[in-house]
Design a protein around this motif. Structure first.
Motif, PDB file in Angstrom:
ATOM      1  N   ASP A 682       1.037  -1.313   0.104  1.00 55.77           N
ATOM      2  CA  ASP A 682      -0.242   0.037  -0.110  1.00 55.77           C
ATOM      3  C   ASP A 682       0.875   1.319   0.068  1.00 55.77           C
ATOM      4  OD1 ASP A 682      -2.686  -1.511   0.079  1.00 55.77           O
ATOM      5  OD2 ASP A 682      -2.069  -1.898   2.095  1.00 55.77           O
ATOM      6  N   VAL A 683       2.210   0.990  -0.322  1.00 56.51           N
ATOM      7  CA  VAL A 683       2.895   2.452  -0.253  1.00 56.51           C
ATOM      8  C   VAL A 683       3.533   2.534  -1.784  1.00 56.51           C
ATOM      9  CG1 VAL A 683       5.395   2.989   0.430  1.00 56.51           C
ATOM     10  CG2 VAL A 683       3.951   1.736   2.102  1.00 56.51           C
ATOM     11  N   TYR A 684       3.478   3.723  -2.123  1.00 59.28           N
ATOM     12  CA  TYR A 684       3.562   4.211  -3.483  1.00 59.28           C
ATOM     13  C   TYR A 684       4.540   5.327  -3.485  1.00 59.28           C
ATOM     14  CZ  TYR A 684      -0.835   1.584  -3.973  1.00 59.28           C
ATOM     15  OH  TYR A 684      -1.861   0.560  -3.853  1.00 59.28           O
ATOM     16  N   PHE A 685       5.095   5.480  -4.638  1.00 57.52           N
ATOM     17  CA  PHE A 685       6.208   6.552  -4.890  1.00 57.52           C
ATOM     18  C   PHE A 685       5.882   7.262  -6.488  1.00 57.52           C
ATOM     19  CE2 PHE A 685      10.406   7.690  -6.544  1.00 57.52           C
ATOM     20  CZ  PHE A 685      10.805   8.840  -5.598  1.00 57.52           C
ATOM     21  N   ILE A 686       5.648   8.678  -6.342  1.00 55.22           N
ATOM     22  CA  ILE A 686       5.128   9.050  -7.497  1.00 55.22           C
ATOM     23  C   ILE A 686       6.092  10.363  -7.820  1.00 55.22           C
ATOM     24  CG2 ILE A 686       2.646   8.347  -7.301  1.00 55.22           C
ATOM     25  CD1 ILE A 686       2.173  11.378  -6.433  1.00 55.22           C
ATOM     26  N   VAL A 687       6.093  11.064  -9.021  1.00 53.43           N
ATOM     27  CA  VAL A 687       7.133  11.984  -9.134  1.00 53.43           C
ATOM     28  C   VAL A 687       6.205  13.179  -9.618  1.00 53.43           C
ATOM     29  CG1 VAL A 687       8.974  12.711 -10.849  1.00 53.43           C
ATOM     30  CG2 VAL A 687       8.806  10.158  -9.841  1.00 53.43           C
ATOM     31  N   PRO A 688       6.102  14.085  -8.935  1.00 53.41           N
ATOM     32  CA  PRO A 688       5.543  15.533  -9.304  1.00 53.41           C
ATOM     33  C   PRO A 688       6.430  16.494 -10.157  1.00 53.41           C
ATOM     34  CG  PRO A 688       6.108  15.800  -7.080  1.00 53.41           C
ATOM     35  CD  PRO A 688       6.469  14.504  -7.671  1.00 53.41           C
TER      36      PRO A 688
END
Length: 731
Positions: A682-688
């Protein structure tokens, strides 16, 4: 029954007079110079938007040549019954770009419309550089009555053609100037308006609106050094008085060599006319730099000593009897500077007000009276309707991180219960950043009465964002910006009339609270006889977001422009913001707070403040703590954004890249095994992304985005965040 019929009739009457601009509106354009162009130092220029004929006047450097061709200080006056006003531009060869000045100021337009005999801001905007002179719709859906308009030209770009568009069938015609006399002003980047957010906010333009005196601006950023070739221009300028901001650019030696010959030239060219010289302002950059402080003080001392010297004899007093020396002030509490050199909009306001009385007193000796001064002496208008107030906490608070868990409803965290914060962090979590109140009212005006606690005056965020309020009103199912405002610093706890002259129909309102201030009480005021009541929270779900100064909203111009607020309006998802400027470093005591937050999902801007070593040491324990406290809930971590400050600084570039690499590596590492994928499912990594990749001009200070940059950020995370949330039924 009769009452219902009357209500329906009133509704249809209101609808019939609502002059909505049609879709696919066809505009008819008029060249601005064919209307009434004011503020020109010299009228006879081949290009009407140039201030100086650079073929006739010689000696300018390339930079100065560009600057005197910019239309800074020019405005076009017209009246129209249009419901929409647009502008199309043919740009010249010189197009400026800036980090410290908003694009709206240097390549945009700033519209004021007269209301109750006062110039009131109406709209501002600029086309994107890649769109050239595309039609810029400044405002639409006005009421269709005849309005007197003043449109300020761009501060820092050359214009070949500026055409004002109104919809087909509507009229547009020149407006006789209400500004009296001709007051020329020659000056530095300050007079030019560098670091303003809009072209109408330079101190000469504010002074003009405040007093009714026409200002003819010859601001030349960085190049007001009393050069003889600028004296050639000013000798030919026909004006009733002359004001100079002449000591900001030259050093003390140059002032000593040039000032007296410059004054003598002006006296010879314009005998008997008042010559008002302004001391340079105090620059905040000298606060701790000894060399900077000495250089600035040397300039100030030299200017003051020369004026004392030239009037030290009876002959000097006679020769220089029309020469004056005044001292402006652009600072209050040392928090009104953008970059340590240039004031922000509020600083320029302070400057304008500080010189108003001394200049008007001088001009009155020469029979030059300000129209606004006479109006100020007129009998006061009748008081408006009585205002009734409702505590905002008794309506619907939006974005509240821990509802019912803070003794002060406007605090985000109970700093008695939660320990470990530094004094700065303790103050920040008591700020109202990210919070708003939702209500509906049929009042024609909306007021705010605030009891402030501790107030912050950050230099890279204006007063509207730090201490003020930002109002949105729902129209056609969307939240539209309505007004922003803040009481003057010396009247912070006073009544703020945020908006007036509304149509009296029922409106749903969303009022964002200050980003960088603590409030003990926030009361919403409406006119007596009107209603105000809570509405259901207009945003769905509860998604907590913890982050740095970016999440806090640093460098926005209004509190509603922080990227979490923009994201919420765009998606309908309620974000509960715990932005803590400079202090989001994965600390265990912040985890103590977040463990107790009741939310359906969590978003983190956690890699902007800590360095790579800190990220390595703290990230996994922090994630483990969140996973244990909120099992099965999505935890979305954002990479830090690209900072423009790393473009040429190798040290900053390495530090920033190390942070980015460390964060990305850890997320790759923790999900590199089957056990890791299960534990951190349930852990996510996104790039703004908050960078305008075409211009790289969406940053205020190389670190924080402009409003535009925050919009880019909000847009860039919308799809990935919504996609993740959808997996958990959060839509």
């Amino acid at each position: 029954m009769r009452k219902s019929i009357l209500c329906l009739l009133a509704f249809f009457c209101a609808a019939s007079i609502y002059a909505q601009t049609p879709k696919n509106c066809k505009y008819v354009f008029t060249e601005a110079s064919d209307l009434n162009l004011i503020g020109k130092v010299l009228d006879n220029t081949p290009n009407p938007y140039h201030r100086v004929d650079t073929v006739k006047y010689k000696g300018f450097t390339k930079g100065e040549n560009n600057q005197v061709r910019c239309p800074v200080g020019l405005a076009v006056l017209f009246k129209t019954d249009a419901t929409s006003i647009s502008v199309t531009t043919q740009w010249g060869s010189f197009i400026y770009s800036s980090v410290a000045t908003m694009p709206i100021a240097y390549r945009g337009y700033d519209l004021y419309i007269k209301r109750a005999d006062k110039w009131v801001w109406a709209a501002s905007g600029a086309t994107k550089p890649e769109n050239g002179g595309d039609n810029l719709v400044l405002i639409k859906d006005m009421d269709g009555s005849m309005h007197e308009c003043m449109l300020y030209m761009p501060n820092y770009c050359e214009v070949y053609s500026c055409k004002i568009g109104v919809e087909e069938g509507k009229s547009i015609e020149p407006l006789e100037s209400p500004f009296k006399h001709r007051i020329a002003i020659f000056g530095s980047s300050y007079t030019h308006g560098i670091s303003t957010s809009r072209s109408g906010m330079s101190y000469p333009m504010q002074f003009m609106r405040h007093t009714g005196l026409q200002i003819l601006s010859l601001g030349v950023s960085g190049n007001c050094k009393m050069q003889p070739y600028f004296a050639d221009v000013l000798a030919d300028v026909q004006a009733d008085a002359y004001i100079f901001d002449s000591f900001s650019n030259p050093d003390a030696k140059m002032i000593r060599e040039r000032l007296v010959p410059f004054i003598d030239r002006m006296i010879s060219a314009h005998p008997g006319k008042p010559m008002i010289f302004q001391q340079t302002i105090y620059r905040e950059a000298r606060n701790f730099s000894l060399s900077y402080d000495k250089r600035e003080q040397d300039k100030m001392d030299m200017a003051a000593s020369i004026f004392k010297e030239i009037k030290s004899t009876p002959e000097g007093q006679r020769k220089y009897k029309d020469v004056y020396f005044i001292i402006p002030n652009a600072s209050l509490n040392h928090e009104s500077s953008v970059d340590g050199v240039h004031p922000d909009d509020y600083g320029y306001y302070l400057w304008s007000k500080s010189i108003e009385k001394p200049i008007l007193d001088i001009l009155s000796k020469y029979g030059i009276e300000a129209p606004e001064k006479a109006k100020a002496a007129a009998p006061k208008a009748k008081k408006g309707p009585k205002i009734n107030y409702t505590e905002a906490a008794d309506l619907t608070l939006v974005g509240k991180l821990m509802p019912g868990m803070t003794p002060n409803p406007y605090h985000r965290v109970d700093t008695v219960k939660y320990k470990g914060f530094t004094p700065t962090e303790n103050f920040q979590v008591r700020m109202t950043s990210g919070m708003a109140v939702a209500f509906k009212t049929d009042s024609k005006s909306i007021h705010v009465l605030t009891k402030y606690g501790r107030v912050s005056f950050p230099t890279n965020t204006n007063g509207f964002a730090a201490r003020g309020y930002d109002l949105y009103i729902k129209k056609d199912g969307k939240w539209l910006w309505a007004e922003a405002g803040v009481c003057p610093d010396k009247q912070l706890d006073g009544d703020l009339e945020l908006i007036k002259d509304m149509d009296g129909s029922m409106h749903e309102c969303l009022l964002y609270f200050p980003l960088y201030s603590e409030e003990y009480s926030i009361k919403i005021g409406v006119e007596e006889g009107s209603t105000i009541e809570a509405i259901d929270n207009p945003f769905r779900h509860r998604v907590a977001i913890w982050g740095s100064s970016y999440t806090h909203g640093s460098s926005t111009s209004r509190s509603g422009m922080a990227y979490p607020a923009q994201f919420s309006r765009a998606t309908g998802i309620q974000l509960l913001s715990l932005g803590c400027s400079g202090n989001c470093k994965l600390q265990p005591y912040f985890a103590d707070v977040l463990v107790d937050v009741d939310a359906e999902a969590f978003i983190f801007d956690s890699f902007s403040n800590p360095d790579a070593k800190m990220i390595r040491e703290r990230l996994v324990p922090f994630i483990d703590r969140m996973v244990a406290a909120h099992p099965g809930k999505p935890l979305i971590f954002q990479q830090t954004i690209y900072r423009e400050g790393r473009n040429f600084s190798l040290g900053v570039d390495k530090k920033e890249q190390d942070k980015m690499d460390m964060a990305a590596a850890i997320f790759k590492e923790i999900k590199s095994t089957k056990e890791g994928k299960e534990k951190y499912k349930d852990v996510y990594f996104i790039v703004p992304d908050a960078v305008d990749h075409k211009s790289h001009d969406a940053s205020v200070d190389g670190t924080h985005p402009t409003n535009h940059g925050y919009t880019l950020w909000a847009n860039s995370i919308q799809k990935p965040v919504m996609k993740i949330l959808a997996k958990y039924g959060i839509r």
